[in-house]
Design a protein around this motif. Structure first.
Motif, PDB file in Angstrom:
ATOM      1  N   TRP A 292       1.671   7.762   4.785  1.00  0.00           N
ATOM      2  CA  TRP A 292       0.180   7.852   4.892  1.00  0.00           C
ATOM      3  C   TRP A 292      -0.442   6.557   4.590  1.00  0.00           C
ATOM      4  O   TRP A 292      -1.177   5.897   5.264  1.00  0.00           O
ATOM      5  CB  TRP A 292      -0.740   8.957   4.180  1.00  0.00           C
ATOM      6  N   TYR A 293      -0.276   5.790   3.223  1.00  0.00           N
ATOM      7  CA  TYR A 293      -0.775   4.689   2.770  1.00  0.00           C
ATOM      8  C   TYR A 293      -0.501   3.635   3.664  1.00  0.00           C
ATOM      9  O   TYR A 293      -0.833   2.561   4.080  1.00  0.00           O
ATOM     10  CB  TYR A 293      -0.596   4.289   1.496  1.00  0.00           C
ATOM     11  N   TRP A 294       0.906   3.620   4.122  1.00  0.00           N
ATOM     12  CA  TRP A 294       1.679   2.680   4.840  1.00  0.00           C
ATOM     13  C   TRP A 294       1.050   2.493   6.396  1.00  0.00           C
ATOM     14  O   TRP A 294       0.628   1.559   6.795  1.00  0.00           O
ATOM     15  CB  TRP A 294       2.909   2.809   5.231  1.00  0.00           C
TER      16      TRP A 294
ATOM     17  N   ARG B  71       2.429  10.086  -9.959  1.00  0.00           N
ATOM     18  CA  ARG B  71       1.805  10.510 -11.454  1.00  0.00           C
ATOM     19  C   ARG B  71       0.820  11.566 -11.267  1.00  0.00           C
ATOM     20  O   ARG B  71       0.366  12.029 -12.289  1.00  0.00           O
ATOM     21  CB  ARG B  71       0.695   9.166 -11.586  1.00  0.00           C
ATOM     22  N   SER B  72       0.486  12.058 -10.034  1.00  0.00           N
ATOM     23  CA  SER B  72      -0.385  13.281  -9.899  1.00  0.00           C
ATOM     24  C   SER B  72       0.520  14.648  -9.685  1.00  0.00           C
ATOM     25  O   SER B  72       0.099  15.770  -9.906  1.00  0.00           O
ATOM     26  CB  SER B  72      -1.215  13.333  -8.584  1.00  0.00           C
ATOM     27  N   GLY B  73       1.826  14.330  -9.769  1.00  0.00           N
ATOM     28  CA  GLY B  73       2.785  15.536  -9.887  1.00  0.00           C
ATOM     29  C   GLY B  73       3.322  15.859  -8.487  1.00  0.00           C
ATOM     30  O   GLY B  73       3.910  17.013  -8.311  1.00  0.00           O
ATOM     31  N   ARG B  74       3.025  15.242  -7.394  1.00  0.00           N
ATOM     32  CA  ARG B  74       3.329  15.623  -5.988  1.00  0.00           C
ATOM     33  C   ARG B  74       4.528  14.897  -5.412  1.00  0.00           C
ATOM     34  O   ARG B  74       4.452  13.706  -6.158  1.00  0.00           O
ATOM     35  CB  ARG B  74       2.021  15.486  -4.986  1.00  0.00           C
ATOM     36  N   PRO B  75       5.049  15.231  -4.357  1.00  0.00           N
ATOM     37  CA  PRO B  75       6.138  14.231  -4.031  1.00  0.00           C
ATOM     38  C   PRO B  75       5.470  13.183  -3.328  1.00  0.00           C
ATOM     39  O   PRO B  75       4.495  13.250  -2.907  1.00  0.00           O
ATOM     40  CB  PRO B  75       6.921  15.182  -2.766  1.00  0.00           C
ATOM     41  N   GLY B  76       5.943  12.013  -3.398  1.00  0.00           N
ATOM     42  CA  GLY B  76       5.378  10.870  -3.002  1.00  0.00           C
ATOM     43  C   GLY B  76       5.808  10.187  -1.412  1.00  0.00           C
ATOM     44  O   GLY B  76       5.030   9.365  -0.968  1.00  0.00           O
TER      45      GLY B  76
ATOM     46  N   LEU C 143       0.907  -1.178   0.008  1.00  0.00           N
ATOM     47  CA  LEU C 143      -0.015  -0.060  -0.018  1.00  0.00           C
ATOM     48  C   LEU C 143       0.925   1.273  -0.128  1.00  0.00           C
ATOM     49  O   LEU C 143       0.561   2.284  -0.653  1.00  0.00           O
ATOM     50  CB  LEU C 143      -0.853  -0.017   1.102  1.00  0.00           C
ATOM     51  N   ALA C 144       2.199   1.401   0.596  1.00  0.00           N
ATOM     52  CA  ALA C 144       2.794   2.287   0.575  1.00  0.00           C
ATOM     53  C   ALA C 144       3.386   2.697  -0.847  1.00  0.00           C
ATOM     54  O   ALA C 144       3.497   3.820  -1.319  1.00  0.00           O
ATOM     55  CB  ALA C 144       4.259   2.236   1.623  1.00  0.00           C
ATOM     56  N   THR C 145       3.617   1.690  -1.534  1.00  0.00           N
ATOM     57  CA  THR C 145       4.006   1.805  -2.831  1.00  0.00           C
ATOM     58  C   THR C 145       2.937   2.064  -3.730  1.00  0.00           C
ATOM     59  O   THR C 145       3.280   3.057  -4.667  1.00  0.00           O
ATOM     60  CB  THR C 145       4.404   0.212  -3.559  1.00  0.00           C
ATOM     61  N   VAL C 146       1.983   1.866  -3.383  1.00  0.00           N
ATOM     62  CA  VAL C 146       0.578   2.493  -4.060  1.00  0.00           C
ATOM     63  C   VAL C 146       0.464   3.925  -3.959  1.00  0.00           C
ATOM     64  O   VAL C 146       0.276   4.631  -4.704  1.00  0.00           O
ATOM     65  CB  VAL C 146      -0.629   1.604  -3.873  1.00  0.00           C
ATOM     66  N   GLY C 147       0.678   4.363  -2.738  1.00  0.00           N
ATOM     67  CA  GLY C 147       0.444   5.805  -2.157  1.00  0.00           C
ATOM     68  C   GLY C 147       1.566   6.271  -3.070  1.00  0.00           C
ATOM     69  O   GLY C 147       1.357   7.706  -3.578  1.00  0.00           O
ATOM     70  N   ALA C 148       2.875   6.142  -3.105  1.00  0.00           N
ATOM     71  CA  ALA C 148       3.929   6.705  -3.581  1.00  0.00           C
ATOM     72  C   ALA C 148       3.679   6.954  -5.222  1.00  0.00           C
ATOM     73  O   ALA C 148       3.966   7.980  -5.777  1.00  0.00           O
ATOM     74  CB  ALA C 148       5.389   6.215  -3.331  1.00  0.00           C
TER      75      ALA C 148
END
Length: 121
Positions: free
Chosen positions: A58-60, A47-52, A37-42
């Motif tokens: 947060w996802y982790w 892909r949205s252009g924000r730092p990961g 899930l942390a990988t998915v969040g990053a």
């Protein structure tokens, strides 16, 4: 209590240490789902252009909480050690559902955009 043949007397510091060790072991047991899930969040934030990093953390965090909750439910259902891999299932399913889809030149491909109007070749 665990029948050890004697009574254990732990200080508050020792209680805190036992809880920290148990929390770290539970976090280690949740790693397969929470790191996914942390990988998915990053990836989603890249892909949205924000730092990961912040989104990945947060996802982790929420992946770990979801896995812990599922492990507790599995343990209460008397699954024993099987509650650990059963606890990974909700986190891995969430990672599969949240994984960002590849975008084409016209945006994200959806079911409605694949159907052609009647009479068109």
């Amino acid at each position: 209590m665990i029948p050890l043949g004697f009574e254990m007397h732990l200080s508050p510091v020792e209680h805190a240490l036992v809880l920290v060790v148990l929390g770290l072991l539970a976090a280690a047991a949740a790693m397969p789902a929470s790191l996914t899930l942390a990988t998915v969040g990053a990836v989603r934030s890249q892909r949205s252009g924000r730092p990961g990093l912040g989104n990945g953390i947060w996802y982790w965090f929420w992946g770990t909480a979801l896995t812990w909750g599922a492990m507790v439910v599995g343990f209460n259902l008397d699954l024993g050690w099987y509650s650990i891999p059963v606890g990974w299932l909700p986190g891995l399913a969430a990672a599969g559902l949240l994984w960002p889809r590849r975008r084409g030149p016209l945006g994200e491909l959806r079911w409605g955009s694949t159907r052609r109007p009647v009479g068109e070749r």
